[in-house]
Design a protein around this motif. Structure first.
Motif, mmCIF file in Angstrom:
data_model
loop_
_atom_site.group_PDB
_atom_site.id
_atom_site.type_symbol
_atom_site.label_atom_id
_atom_site.label_comp_id
_atom_site.label_asym_id
_atom_site.label_seq_id
_atom_site.Cartn_x
_atom_site.Cartn_y
_atom_site.Cartn_z
ATOM 1 N N LYS A 181 0.835 -1.207 0.000
ATOM 2 C CA LYS A 181 0.000 0.000 0.000
ATOM 3 C C LYS A 181 0.870 1.258 0.000
ATOM 4 N N GLU A 182 1.992 1.226 0.736
ATOM 5 C CA GLU A 182 2.905 2.372 0.725
ATOM 6 C C GLU A 182 3.404 2.644 -0.692
ATOM 7 N N GLY A 183 3.753 1.584 -1.422
ATOM 8 C CA GLY A 183 4.232 1.763 -2.778
ATOM 9 C C GLY A 183 3.190 2.393 -3.673
ATOM 10 N N VAL A 184 1.959 1.920 -3.569
ATOM 11 C CA VAL A 184 0.876 2.463 -4.396
ATOM 12 C C VAL A 184 0.586 3.913 -4.014
ATOM 13 N N ASP A 185 0.523 4.183 -2.720
ATOM 14 C CA ASP A 185 0.124 5.507 -2.256
ATOM 15 C C ASP A 185 1.192 6.571 -2.445
ATOM 16 N N HIS A 186 2.478 6.196 -2.367
ATOM 17 C CA HIS A 186 3.520 7.219 -2.320
ATOM 18 C C HIS A 186 4.432 7.245 -3.545
ATOM 19 N N VAL A 194 2.534 -3.452 -8.054
ATOM 20 C CA VAL A 194 3.116 -3.756 -6.746
ATOM 21 C C VAL A 194 2.449 -5.020 -6.203
ATOM 22 N N ILE A 195 3.236 -6.054 -6.000
ATOM 23 C CA ILE A 195 2.724 -7.365 -5.583
ATOM 24 C C ILE A 195 3.247 -7.695 -4.195
ATOM 25 N N ASN A 196 2.366 -8.130 -3.312
ATOM 26 C CA ASN A 196 2.780 -8.572 -1.983
ATOM 27 C C ASN A 196 3.196 -10.039 -2.064
ATOM 28 N N VAL A 197 4.502 -10.299 -1.907
ATOM 29 C CA VAL A 197 4.991 -11.684 -1.914
ATOM 30 C C VAL A 197 5.368 -12.142 -0.509
ATOM 31 N N SER A 198 5.235 -11.242 0.466
ATOM 32 C CA SER A 198 5.458 -11.551 1.884
ATOM 33 C C SER A 198 6.900 -11.987 2.165
ATOM 34 N N THR A 199 7.085 -12.595 3.328
ATOM 35 C CA THR A 199 8.415 -13.053 3.738
ATOM 36 C C THR A 199 8.239 -14.197 4.727
ATOM 37 N N ALA A 200 9.313 -14.601 5.363
ATOM 38 C CA ALA A 200 9.243 -15.733 6.291
ATOM 39 C C ALA A 200 10.403 -15.656 7.256
ATOM 40 N N ALA A 201 10.313 -16.463 8.297
ATOM 41 C CA ALA A 201 11.435 -16.604 9.232
ATOM 42 C C ALA A 201 12.299 -17.774 8.782
ATOM 43 N N GLU A 202 13.577 -17.737 9.158
ATOM 44 C CA GLU A 202 14.466 -18.852 8.832
ATOM 45 C C GLU A 202 14.012 -20.109 9.574
ATOM 46 N N SER A 203 14.252 -21.252 8.945
ATOM 47 C CA SER A 203 13.807 -22.520 9.534
ATOM 48 C C SER A 203 14.503 -22.818 10.864
ATOM 49 N N CYS A 204 15.640 -22.165 11.103
ATOM 50 C CA CYS A 204 16.356 -22.420 12.362
ATOM 51 C C CYS A 204 15.602 -21.867 13.560
ATOM 52 N N PHE A 205 14.677 -20.923 13.314
ATOM 53 C CA PHE A 205 13.917 -20.351 14.422
ATOM 54 C C PHE A 205 12.686 -21.207 14.672
ATOM 55 N N GLU A 206 12.733 -21.972 15.765
ATOM 56 C CA GLU A 206 11.661 -22.899 16.099
ATOM 57 C C GLU A 206 11.656 -23.126 17.606
ATOM 58 N N SER A 207 10.562 -23.686 18.051
ATOM 59 C CA SER A 207 10.459 -24.001 19.476
ATOM 60 C C SER A 207 11.303 -25.222 19.778
ATOM 61 N N VAL A 208 12.254 -25.083 20.699
ATOM 62 C CA VAL A 208 13.179 -26.172 21.014
ATOM 63 C C VAL A 208 13.340 -26.292 22.529
ATOM 64 N N GLU A 209 13.754 -27.491 22.944
ATOM 65 C CA GLU A 209 14.106 -27.708 24.344
ATOM 66 C C GLU A 209 15.535 -27.229 24.566
ATOM 67 N N ILE A 210 15.734 -26.464 25.618
ATOM 68 C CA ILE A 210 17.062 -25.947 25.922
ATOM 69 C C ILE A 210 17.511 -26.558 27.240
ATOM 70 N N SER A 211 18.677 -27.178 27.239
ATOM 71 C CA SER A 211 19.158 -27.896 28.420
ATOM 72 C C SER A 211 19.487 -26.933 29.560
ATOM 73 N N CYS A 212 19.544 -27.469 30.737
ATOM 74 C CA CYS A 212 19.885 -26.647 31.909
ATOM 75 C C CYS A 212 21.272 -26.031 31.756
ATOM 76 N N GLY A 213 22.195 -26.809 31.193
ATOM 77 C CA GLY A 213 23.552 -26.291 30.991
ATOM 78 C C GLY A 213 23.571 -25.111 30.041
ATOM 79 N N GLU A 214 22.784 -25.212 28.969
ATOM 80 C CA GLU A 214 22.711 -24.113 27.995
ATOM 81 C C GLU A 214 22.073 -22.879 28.626
ATOM 82 N N VAL A 215 21.048 -23.096 29.432
ATOM 83 C CA VAL A 215 20.390 -21.974 30.107
ATOM 84 C C VAL A 215 21.371 -21.264 31.033
ATOM 85 N N LEU A 216 22.108 -22.029 31.820
ATOM 86 C CA LEU A 216 23.066 -21.436 32.750
ATOM 87 C C LEU A 216 24.157 -20.673 32.009
#
Length: 851
Positions: A181-186, A194-216
């Motif tokens: 919309k910014e492109g069309v309006d301005h 102007v086509i919206n093709v969107s984007t995404a997050a990298e596959s490395c970003f996901e819900s994971v278990e983190i060990s106690c050692g890593e947390v510390l």
């Protein structure tokens, strides 16, 4: 459709920000989803350090020759007005280079580059023919000029120049509906442009278990003492961080005391100082606000997973990738109810008015104390994040390209390249009057000369640096001559074979045209030994063994590899490293230095499986860190001497010696006289046999090598020399053929070999073989040889005695059916292995290890 993607958005400082991440991931997804379309990536050669990482990012996704590099001399950065003329010339060169690739469409990953660095991005300055699409991230500076443009008139001028270029684009690919919309309006462009093709997050970003050692470890590194509210991103004004500080300071005391506020990621020191001052002003304690500084993707992943809430108060975003990354990691996310963030978050309960500190404080309080509310945001975020994928974005992008070209017709036929090149030269020549001096013009001429149509036949450069200077008549020289002849006679499909050489005195390889004329007995006058011309898709094969030249040419070989030439070396053995005690002092260090250099290139072709395995082990223990795998293939050598450009000539006493060899059983050993070859053990064994009355000849064929002075003296004064002991130094291939024919059996007593070519030559003449039991001889001879063990004279003498007993009984192993190759077949194996390495696939005949 041929899609050419300008990747400078992943090369400049933008590579450390969202634009760089988007540029790389979006391009990777386009390549993955390209179908029958062709994709070519284009890199700016000024950003040398970024070329290999990008090539590595597309390993096994795209042929390396589809990643092209262009050059234009700098500096051209827009922050210095004195660069204007050079920048204009560089824009012409870049557009001419892109046009030479004959694209149907060009896509720019980031147009607003080049203010503080030497990026060069433009539209329609030289090529008005090819449609161009541009990733549209946002128009934040235009819409907030008082913050981003007015304070810096020079940047304002740069920005508006880019805007004019942007308006010449055929398509704008927005990363969100808000940006669309910014492109069309301005920008005054049509809705369908102007086509919206969107984007995404990298596959490395996901819900994971983190060990106690890593947390510390994470808590210790970043001083995380309590559950925390997380923010990551920039620190400029639109990010609204002072309001976040104020809202956090207004939390109920018990809530505030139980938490910390964490700003993750690298921020300019001036911004950090300002935010610390603001935090102090609103009453935050020193341990309540944490600045982590730079965090790796792995650390950011853990922070997203561990945070109690992710807060994103920015009042203007093109997309808002950190919010999506946090949701993908299962974090509860609250964000500003402005620009693109509502479509990213997709939940009104998670939004707040970024200009209302009380609203932000209230939302923050609720998510920190209301476990059910927080859980609902976390659950929603995981579902919402799954709707955004790079493959979906790529398919939308390719569909937009297809629709545009279908609607508008493919771009008109590209004008004659040579006419375009002439036009380019004329236009750049005009810049002489505009401030470009003659030396700079020479650099521009070099840049222009790198532009080609790309339809020339690819070249296979065969390095013969040692052979071109002298034929040392060693086994390696025989291999070099033989393989070179076969490659010249039968080039790989789609390639022309070019013998090349270099010296230690200057950078660069030259065509060995004069040598090839002599080599092929061609009386025609040839062109001179000019410096090589190369392009992406060519192959450099280090066939000859010349340690010092390769080490001296490392910089040049690095440069051609960056430009898309695959650099591969033939490795004959690792013996100086594995058996340093039988080589002159320093031989191991020289060989290690050579291997260390070639380990930085693309791969190696070894002359046996045994050598390939040894090289694999050595590289795993000693090789450098690599971004792309080092590939190891192998092939076997040939043995038909007549195909190896044999040396000719017989000495005057040849008839007599050949007759004497034929008169009694003759045992032959072939190879340079050196400690590992076992000639000393063999001579001592025959001393024992002669003393026992066994009437046999022992023939040594080979030049004197190193560390054998005592052996040579023994031979020279031996009472059997010229009677039953013969030492034939530096003989021709023709004479060696006659020796094989007159001999009874080959003895290969070597303690270490890369291959064992004499075994094949003996089998070629149907001569039996006695060999030391080492892996490479097992590989070459199989069951067609008699094997012995032991290092004493008696060990070998006993083997000869037993072999003679079997021989007289007609039960000795015969070599008649031993697998052996002609040099033509050997070269075919090499070509298959080489092209398999080039394609990144398993060779048809040979094995490949990836290191």
């Amino acid at each position: 459709m041929r899609i050419v993607i300008d990747m400078q958005g992943a090369q400049t400082e933008s590579r450390y920000r969202g634009i760089g991440r988007y540029s790389l991931s979006h391009a990777q997804a386009i390549v993955r989803n390209r179908g029958e379309h062709e994709v070519v990536l284009v890199l700016n050669g000024q950003f040398v350090d970024t070329i290999e990482p990008i090539r590595a990012a597309f390993h096994n996704l795209l042929p390396q020759e589809n990643i092209r590099v262009w050059y234009a001399p700098g500096p051209v950065r827009g922050c210095d007005p004195t660069n204007a003329v050079q920048r204009d010339a560089a824009e012409l060169i870049r557009e001419a280079f892109l046009a030479s690739l004959q694209p149907d469409l060009i896509h720019l990953t980031s147009l607003f580059e080049g203010y503080g660095d030497d990026a060069v991005v433009s539209i329609g300055m030289f090529d008005q023919n090819t449609p161009v699409s541009v990733s549209l991230y946002d128009l934040i500076p235009l819409m907030n000029a008082e913050h981003y443009l007015r304070p810096n008139p020079l940047y304002e001028e740069f920005y508006f120049r880019k805007l004019e270029s942007l308006k010449r684009a055929s398509l704008l690919l927005a990363i969100s509906e808000s940006s669309r919309k910014e492109g069309v309006d301005h920008l005054g462009v049509s809705e369908d442009q102007v086509i919206n093709v969107s984007t995404a997050a990298e596959s490395c970003f996901e819900s994971v278990e983190i060990s106690c050692g890593e947390v510390l470890a994470l808590r210790d590194k970043f001083h995380l003492l309590r559950p925390f509210v997380l923010y990551t991103g920039g620190a400029d004004e639109r990010k609204n961080l002072p309001r976040l500080l104020g809202a956090y300071a207004s939390l109920p005391p018990d809530v505030r005391e139980a938490h910390q506020l964490v700003f993750a990621g690298r921020m300019p020191q001036g911004a950090v100082d300002h935010l610390r001052s603001e935090a102090q002003r609103v009453g935050l304690g020193t341990d309540e606000l944490v600045f982590t500084g730079y965090v790796s993707d792995d650390e950011l992943l853990k922070l997203y997973n561990l945070c109690k809430v992710f807060a994103f108060p920015s009042w203007h975003e093109g997309f808002g990738l950190p919010a999506l990354e946090a949701m993908a990691c299962g974090a509860a996310v609250i964000a500003a109810d402005t620009s693109s963030l509502p479509e990213v978050v997709g939940c009104s309960d998670g939004l707040f008015d970024p200009f209302d500190s009380q609203a932000l404080c209230g939302k923050l309080t609720r998510v920190l104390v209301d476990e059910d509310f927080r859980a609902s945001l976390k659950s929603h975020g995981l579902v919402q994040a799954s709707k955004f994928t790079w493959d979906r974005s790529a398919r939308e992008t390719i569909a937009a390209f297809e629709h545009f070209l279908h609607k508008n017709g493919k771009s008109a036929a590209h004008p004659d390249f040579h006419a375009r090149q002439s036009d380019l030269v004329d236009r750049i020549a005009e810049f002489c009057d505009g401030g470009i001096r003659q030396p700079e013009l020479v650099e521009f001429s070099k840049a222009i000369s790198r532009i080609s149509m790309g339809d020339e036949k690819r070249q296979l450069f065969v390095d013969i640096s040692e052979l071109a200077q002298r034929d040392a008549r060693t086994g390696i020289q025989r291999v070099t001559r033989s393989i070179l002849k076969e490659l010249l006679d039968n080039p790989p499909h789609g390639f022309s074979v070019q013998a090349v050489y270099a010296t230690v005195d200057g950078q660069g390889y030259r065509y060995a045209r004069a040598f090839c004329n002599r080599f092929r007995n061609d009386a025609q006058t040839c062109e001179g030994d000019d410096p090589i011309d190369y392009q992406a898709g060519d192959i450099f094969l280090g066939l000859d063994l010349q340690h010092h030249v390769v080490c001296a040419q490392q910089t040049f070989l690095d440069a051609i590899r960056r430009d898309g030439v695959q650099v591969v070396f033939v490795v004959y053995d690792l013996l100086p490293i594995l058996m340093p005690h039988v080589f002159p002092p320093g031989a191991d260090s020289g060989h290690k230095a050579w291997l260390g250099v070639l380990a930085g290139f693309d791969g190696a072709l070894c002359i046996s499986r045994a050598v390939a395995m040894e090289l694999d082990v050595w590289l795993r223990e000693n090789g450098p860190h690599r971004m792309r795998p080092f590939e190891i293939g192998w092939f076997h050598l040939g043995a038909d001497v007549e195909s190896s450009i044999p040396t000719l000539g017989l000495p005057d006493d040849a008839p007599r010696i050949l007759a004497e060899l034929s008169a009694r059983p003759t045992f032959l050993t072939v190879g340079t006289v050196e400690p590992r070859k076992g000639q000393s053990q063999a001579l001592a064994a025959f001393d024992l046999l002669w003393a026992e009355g066994i009437d046999a000849n022992f023939v040594i064929v080979g030049k004197q090598g190193w560390m054998v002075e005592r052996l040579i003296e023994r031979i020279r004064v031996h009472p059997e020399l010229g009677k039953r002991l013969y030492w034939l130094e530096g003989i021709s291939d023709e004479y060696l053929e006659r020796i094989y024919q007159s001999s009874t059996c080959l003895i290969a007593a070597s303690e270490g070999e890369g291959y064992g070519l004499p075994l094949i030559e003996a089998a070629q003449h149907k001569r039996p073989i006695i060999v030391r039991d080492i892996p490479v001889f097992r590989e070459v001879a199989g069951t067609h040889a008699y094997y012995f063990n032991g290092s004493t004279a008696e060990d070998l003498a006993a083997a000869v005695r037993e072999w003679l007993r079997l021989y007289h009984a007609g039960r000795h192993p015969v070599s008649n059916n031993m697998l052996r190759l002609t040099w033509k077949e050997s070269a075919e194996q090499l070509k298959r292995a080489l092209l398999s390495l080039r394609l990144g696939a398993e060779p048809v005949v040979q094995g490949v290890a990836r290191v």
